[in-house]
Design a protein around this motif. Sequence first.
Motif, mmCIF file in Angstrom:
data_model
loop_
_atom_site.group_PDB
_atom_site.id
_atom_site.type_symbol
_atom_site.label_atom_id
_atom_site.label_comp_id
_atom_site.label_asym_id
_atom_site.label_seq_id
_atom_site.Cartn_x
_atom_site.Cartn_y
_atom_site.Cartn_z
ATOM 1 N N MET A 6 25.921 10.880 -44.867
ATOM 2 C CA MET A 6 25.821 9.943 -43.600
ATOM 3 C C MET A 6 25.631 10.820 -42.235
ATOM 4 O O MET A 6 26.318 11.501 -42.000
ATOM 5 N N VAL A 7 24.978 10.218 -41.642
ATOM 6 C CA VAL A 7 24.451 10.843 -40.233
ATOM 7 C C VAL A 7 24.540 9.755 -39.341
ATOM 8 O O VAL A 7 24.059 8.563 -39.544
ATOM 9 N N TRP A 8 25.252 9.751 -38.076
ATOM 10 C CA TRP A 8 25.414 8.939 -36.920
ATOM 11 C C TRP A 8 23.949 8.666 -36.458
ATOM 12 O O TRP A 8 23.383 9.297 -36.022
ATOM 13 N N ASP A 9 23.553 7.296 -36.944
ATOM 14 C CA ASP A 9 22.282 6.792 -36.448
ATOM 15 C C ASP A 9 22.602 5.590 -35.617
ATOM 16 O O ASP A 9 22.337 4.532 -36.541
ATOM 17 N N PRO A 10 22.661 5.302 -34.297
ATOM 18 C CA PRO A 10 23.102 4.101 -33.563
ATOM 19 C C PRO A 10 21.578 3.342 -33.712
ATOM 20 O O PRO A 10 22.110 2.130 -33.602
ATOM 21 N N TRP A 11 20.391 3.753 -33.952
ATOM 22 C CA TRP A 11 19.327 2.725 -33.892
ATOM 23 C C TRP A 11 19.281 2.273 -35.264
ATOM 24 O O TRP A 11 18.895 0.973 -35.192
ATOM 25 N N LEU A 12 19.707 2.919 -36.425
ATOM 26 C CA LEU A 12 19.881 2.220 -37.533
ATOM 27 C C LEU A 12 20.778 1.196 -37.745
ATOM 28 O O LEU A 12 20.596 -0.131 -38.365
ATOM 29 N N ILE A 13 21.858 1.258 -37.031
ATOM 30 C CA ILE A 13 23.357 0.360 -37.019
ATOM 31 C C ILE A 13 22.772 -1.042 -36.428
ATOM 32 O O ILE A 13 22.741 -1.854 -36.926
ATOM 33 N N VAL A 14 22.018 -0.632 -34.999
ATOM 34 C CA VAL A 14 21.507 -1.692 -34.178
ATOM 35 C C VAL A 14 20.409 -2.754 -34.993
ATOM 36 O O VAL A 14 20.408 -3.671 -34.992
#
Length: 176
Positions: A6-14
């Motif tokens: 898992m990589v921190w991807d803020p665009w995926l979360i949004v």
Amino acid sequence: MFYGAMVWDPWLIVAQIVCLQCLYYLGLGTFMALLVGTRVPRLTLLYLFDFAILTPRTTTGWCAIASFLLAAIAGAGFMLYVIERAKKCLDFAATLYIIHLFICIIYGGWPASVTWWVVNIVGLAIMSLLGEYLCIRRELQDIPVRIRATTRDNGIASKASEPPGEWDDSSSLWDV
């Protein structure tokens, strides 16, 4: 998506939050149209965002309550496909209901009805617990591996390329 990497991807979360929020309101609107729309002359955003609509005193209020709870169940099903991870279900469900609270505050003021709070807290519990249950069931499924080798014509051929009905289970992987 690999579960270990898992990589921190803020665009995926949004994107997941927006997608889940849209699907939730699509489901809520559908249930409102089916249950409440048959009882009122005109279905408006009032029925989605005004806290005074959720009342146990009228039949329309009970239909609105049922719509919110059915939308929570549908939201758990949406989580299975949008979120896909059991440990994230509570976070996304809480985010969905906090955004819903903010929209309700903007639309009609602070929700002063106890019924509104009870329905939304129960909906949050249903969505997060059922979503976790569904995601855990999917995560615990066996991973199908269909690679077996047999000896054929003095060489090793893979049975993965053959249709499942034509497999010969008499030989094992270690028979070479």
